[in-house]
Design a protein around this motif. Structure first.
Motif, PDB file in Angstrom:
ATOM      1  N   UNK A   1      11.793  59.697  15.747  1.00 55.85           N
ATOM      2  CA  UNK A   1      12.432  58.887  16.655  1.00 55.85           C
ATOM      3  C   UNK A   1      13.715  59.669  17.248  1.00 55.85           C
ATOM      4  N   UNK A   2      14.222  60.512  16.478  1.00 55.44           N
ATOM      5  CA  UNK A   2      15.362  61.223  17.042  1.00 55.44           C
ATOM      6  C   UNK A   2      15.099  62.136  18.191  1.00 55.44           C
ATOM      7  N   UNK A   3      13.755  62.486  18.114  1.00 60.23           N
ATOM      8  CA  UNK A   3      13.426  63.579  19.137  1.00 60.23           C
ATOM      9  C   UNK A   3      12.676  62.667  20.188  1.00 60.23           C
ATOM     10  N   UNK A   4      12.666  61.662  20.108  1.00 55.75           N
ATOM     11  CA  UNK A   4      11.891  60.745  21.333  1.00 55.75           C
ATOM     12  C   UNK A   4      12.615  60.736  22.355  1.00 55.75           C
ATOM     13  N   UNK A   5      11.748  60.978  23.594  1.00 53.81           N
ATOM     14  CA  UNK A   5      12.332  60.737  24.833  1.00 53.81           C
ATOM     15  C   UNK A   5      11.232  60.017  25.755  1.00 53.81           C
ATOM     16  N   UNK A   6      12.008  59.109  26.835  1.00 58.86           N
ATOM     17  CA  UNK A   6      10.872  58.197  27.546  1.00 58.86           C
ATOM     18  C   UNK A   6      11.595  57.714  28.758  1.00 58.86           C
ATOM     19  N   UNK A   7      10.796  57.516  29.811  1.00 57.82           N
ATOM     20  CA  UNK A   7      11.491  56.848  30.888  1.00 57.82           C
ATOM     21  C   UNK A   7      11.619  55.418  30.647  1.00 57.82           C
ATOM     22  N   UNK A   8      11.242  54.707  29.850  1.00 64.53           N
ATOM     23  CA  UNK A   8      11.453  53.477  29.484  1.00 64.53           C
ATOM     24  C   UNK A   8      12.746  53.150  28.918  1.00 64.53           C
ATOM     25  N   UNK A   9      13.548  52.486  29.653  1.00 58.04           N
ATOM     26  CA  UNK A   9      14.975  52.093  29.030  1.00 58.04           C
ATOM     27  C   UNK A   9      14.810  51.163  27.889  1.00 58.04           C
ATOM     28  N   UNK A  10      14.141  50.145  27.962  1.00 59.41           N
ATOM     29  CA  UNK A  10      13.774  49.418  26.741  1.00 59.41           C
ATOM     30  C   UNK A  10      13.573  50.170  25.437  1.00 59.41           C
ATOM     31  N   UNK A  11      12.686  51.221  25.435  1.00 59.14           N
ATOM     32  CA  UNK A  11      12.100  52.086  24.563  1.00 59.14           C
ATOM     33  C   UNK A  11      13.160  52.819  24.032  1.00 59.14           C
ATOM     34  N   UNK A  12      13.933  53.558  24.909  1.00 63.09           N
ATOM     35  CA  UNK A  12      15.180  54.116  24.583  1.00 63.09           C
ATOM     36  C   UNK A  12      16.142  53.271  23.837  1.00 63.09           C
ATOM     37  N   UNK A  13      16.268  52.305  24.332  1.00 64.11           N
ATOM     38  CA  UNK A  13      17.355  51.130  23.751  1.00 64.11           C
ATOM     39  C   UNK A  13      17.125  50.930  22.254  1.00 64.11           C
ATOM     40  N   UNK A  14      15.454  50.853  22.201  1.00 68.90           N
ATOM     41  CA  UNK A  14      14.961  50.542  20.591  1.00 68.90           C
ATOM     42  C   UNK A  14      15.226  51.590  19.839  1.00 68.90           C
ATOM     43  N   UNK A  15      15.090  53.004  20.455  1.00 68.57           N
ATOM     44  CA  UNK A  15      15.584  54.028  19.580  1.00 68.57           C
ATOM     45  C   UNK A  15      16.848  54.053  19.179  1.00 68.57           C
ATOM     46  N   UNK A  16      17.975  53.838  20.066  1.00 70.50           N
ATOM     47  CA  UNK A  16      19.070  53.814  19.696  1.00 70.50           C
ATOM     48  C   UNK A  16      19.447  52.670  18.769  1.00 70.50           C
ATOM     49  N   UNK A  17      18.941  51.666  18.781  1.00 75.68           N
ATOM     50  CA  UNK A  17      18.956  50.581  17.882  1.00 75.68           C
ATOM     51  C   UNK A  17      18.668  51.124  16.234  1.00 75.68           C
ATOM     52  N   UNK A  18      17.602  51.777  16.098  1.00 67.67           N
ATOM     53  CA  UNK A  18      17.286  52.464  14.964  1.00 67.67           C
ATOM     54  C   UNK A  18      18.351  53.553  14.566  1.00 67.67           C
ATOM     55  N   UNK A  19      18.616  54.504  15.331  1.00 74.60           N
ATOM     56  CA  UNK A  19      19.425  55.557  14.866  1.00 74.60           C
ATOM     57  C   UNK A  19      20.709  54.954  14.752  1.00 74.60           C
ATOM     58  N   UNK A  20      21.386  53.854  15.238  1.00 78.11           N
ATOM     59  CA  UNK A  20      22.703  53.225  15.093  1.00 78.11           C
ATOM     60  C   UNK A  20      22.582  52.494  13.954  1.00 78.11           C
ATOM     61  N   UNK A  21      21.542  51.985  13.488  1.00 79.93           N
ATOM     62  CA  UNK A  21      21.161  50.806  12.450  1.00 79.93           C
ATOM     63  C   UNK A  21      21.375  51.310  10.984  1.00 79.93           C
ATOM     64  N   UNK A  22      21.371  50.464  10.300  1.00 78.30           N
ATOM     65  CA  UNK A  22      21.510  50.834   8.675  1.00 78.30           C
ATOM     66  C   UNK A  22      20.617  51.521   8.217  1.00 78.30           C
ATOM     67  N   UNK A  23      20.876  52.891   7.567  1.00 75.54           N
ATOM     68  CA  UNK A  23      19.596  53.520   6.962  1.00 75.54           C
ATOM     69  C   UNK A  23      19.049  52.903   5.844  1.00 75.54           C
ATOM     70  N   UNK A  24      20.132  52.386   5.155  1.00 77.90           N
ATOM     71  CA  UNK A  24      19.577  51.543   3.858  1.00 77.90           C
ATOM     72  C   UNK A  24      18.399  50.639   4.359  1.00 77.90           C
ATOM     73  N   UNK A  25      18.825  49.825   5.215  1.00 78.86           N
ATOM     74  CA  UNK A  25      17.784  48.702   5.669  1.00 78.86           C
ATOM     75  C   UNK A  25      16.519  49.415   6.452  1.00 78.86           C
ATOM     76  N   UNK A  26      16.530  50.528   6.999  1.00 82.35           N
ATOM     77  CA  UNK A  26      15.439  51.215   7.343  1.00 82.35           C
ATOM     78  C   UNK A  26      14.557  51.569   6.266  1.00 82.35           C
ATOM     79  N   UNK A  27      14.973  52.001   5.411  1.00 83.50           N
ATOM     80  CA  UNK A  27      14.332  52.565   3.989  1.00 83.50           C
ATOM     81  C   UNK A  27      13.557  51.115   3.396  1.00 83.50           C
TER      82      UNK A  27
END
Length: 369
Positions: free
Chosen positions: A263-289
Motif C-alpha cells: 500500500x505504501x508503494x501503491x499508485x492509482x488514478x482513482x481518488x477514492x482508492x488513494x484516499x483509502x490508501x491514506x486512511x491505512x497509512x495514517x491509521x493505527x498500526x496496532x489496529x491494522x495488526x
C-alpha cells in the motif's frame, strides 16, 4: 418515550402491520447511543411476540446517513473523563453486539433502508437485516482503523463472507463502498432509488395475504422490492472495487507487513482508492495488526463466537489500545494528529496482540480467545 428512536407501525398487505424503527439523532448522523440500543432491542422483542407485526423496517432520520456508527464519544468520556475503568465500555459494546445478534436471528424479516452513510455500528444493524437496501446516496464503510479500533459489530463474521482481498481491504482502509459494489459483493440485497421510499411503503401496504406465515410475508416483500430494483430510472454507478479486483488481490496478499509495503508503494488514478490508501497509512498500526489477526481467527467461526471475542477485544482496546487517542484526535480535539502507540506495523510485536483477547474482563471472567 425518548425521541432518539421513533417508532411507528404502517399497513402491510392490508390486514397486517410493518413495524418501523427510525434512528432519530440527525445531528450525530444517527450515531447509536446506549439508550438507542436499549430502545431498539426492547421494541424488537415486543414486536416479535405481536402476530400483527409481520416485518420490521429500520431507517435513519435526515438526508445524510442511515447511521454513521456507534457513539464512541460516550465510551471515550467514560474512560477519560469519568475514569470508570471500562465499566461503561463493557456495557456499551456488549449490549450493542447483543442487539446485532438479535437482529441476525430475528424470526420476522427485517428491512434496512441504507441511505447515505452506513458505517461502523450502522453496518452492524444493516448487515444483520435480511433485506439490505442501498441507493445512489449510499456509502458503506468500516472506518474503525481511523480511531484505533477495528471493524466490530460482527464484521469479523460478515466480512469473512467476502473473498479475502476484499475483506482485508475494507477492514484496513475505511473505503466507502457504493451501491453497485455493495450489491455485487453481497453486502446489500437490493439497489433502489433514494426517491422510491414512499412508493415502496405504498406497495408493501397494498395487496392481501391469506395469513401471516413467514413464507407469505417474504414473498410479498420480495415481489415489491424486485419491481423497484428493475426500474429504468436507476442511475448506473460504476463498480470500482470489482473493476480493480486484481490489483486489490495483489495489495492484500501476505501478512500485514507485506500489505503495508504494497500500500505504501501503491499508485492509482482513482481518488477514492488513494484516499483509502491514506486512511491505512495514517491509521493505527496496532489496529491494522489486530484487524488481520481477528479476520484470520474468525474464519469458520460462528456468529456467536465472533461476538463473544469482539466484546472482549473492544473493551480491552478501548482501555489499553489506541482507541482513546484515535477518538480524541478525530472527534474530540479534531486535530487529526493522533499519536499512536507504534509508528508502523513493522514495530508492532506479535506478542503485543495477545493481551487484547486474553486479558481478564472487569468482572473477573476470562474472555475466550
Amino acid at each position: 418515550m425518548s425521541q432518539s428512536v421513533q417508532l411507528a407501525s404502517l399497513p402491510f398487505a392490508s390486514h397486517f402491520k410493518l413495524g418501523v424503527i427510525r434512528l432519530n439523532s440527525e445531528k450525530t448522523l444517527n450515531a447509536l447511543s446506549l439508550e438507542m440500543i436499549h430502545l431498539i432491542h426492547s421494541q424488537l422483542h415486543d414486536w416479535q411476540e405481536d402476530p400483527y407485526i409481520v416485518a420490521v423496517l429500520i431507517e435513519g432520520s435526515g438526508d445524510k446517513a442511515f447511521c454513521a456508527g456507534g457513539n464512541v464519544v460516550d465510551v471515550y468520556r467514560s474512560i477519560v473523563d469519568k475514569a470508570d475503568g471500562g465499566a461503561f465500555s463493557q456495557h456499551y459494546f456488549s449490549h450493542e453486539y447483543e442487539l446485532d445478534q438479535y437482529i441476525h436471528e430475528y424470526r420476522k424479516p427485517v428491512l434496512c433502508w441504507g441511505h447515505g452513510y452506513v458505517m461502523g455500528g450502522g453496518m452492524g444493524l444493516f448487515m444483520a437485516s435480511r433485506y439490505r437496501l442501498v441507493m445512489p446516496s449510499s456509502k458503506l464503510a468500516m472506518p474503525e482503523i481511523k480511531i484505533g479500533l477495528y471493524p466490530d459489530v460482527g464484521a469479523s463474521y460478515f466480512l469473512n463472507q467476502l473473498p479475502e482481498h476484499f475483506a482485508r481491504f475494507l477492514a484496513l482502509t475505511a473505503y466507502q463502498v457504493n451501491a453497485t459494489d455493495a450489491c455485487e459483493l453481497g453486502l446489500a440485497t437490493h439497489y433502489v432509488c433514494d426517491e422510491a421510499y414512499y412508493e415502496i411503503l405504498k406497495q408493501l401496504a397494498s395487496g392481501v395475504l391469506d395469513d401471516n406465515s413467514h413464507e407469505h410475508v417474504i414473498q410479498h416483500i420480495e415481489r415489491v422490492l424486485h419491481t423497484f430494483t428493475m426500474s429504468d430510472e436507476l442511475p448506473l454507478l460504476r463498480p470500482e472495487l470489482i473493476a480493480h479486483e486484481k490489483e486489490l488481490e495483489k495489495l492484500m496478499s501476505g501478512d500485514i507487513v507485506n500489505i503495508y509495503h504494497s500500500l505504501k508503494g501503491f499508485k492509482n488514478d482513482s481518488s477514492s482508492l488513494m484516499a483509502a490508501r491514506g486512511n491505512f497509512l495514517k491509521g493505527s498500526p496496532l489496529s491494522a495488526c489486530l484487524i488481520i489477526d481477528q479476520l484470520d481467527w474468525a474464519k469458520g467461526k460462528s456468529l456467536a463466537d465472533v461476538f463473544e471475542r469482539e466484546t472482549c477485544l473492544s473493551v480491552n482496546i478501548s482501555l489499553y489500545g489506541d482507541f482513546c487517542e484515535g477518538v480524541r484526535a478525530l472527534l474530540i480535539d479534531k486535530d487529526q494528529k493522533p499519536v499512536w502507540k507504534y509508528h508502523s506495523v513493522i514495530e508492532v510485536p506479535k506478542d503485543a496482540l495477545v493481551k487484547y483477547v486474553e486479558k481478564v474482563t472487569l468482572k473477573q471472567e476470562e474472555c475466550s480467545s
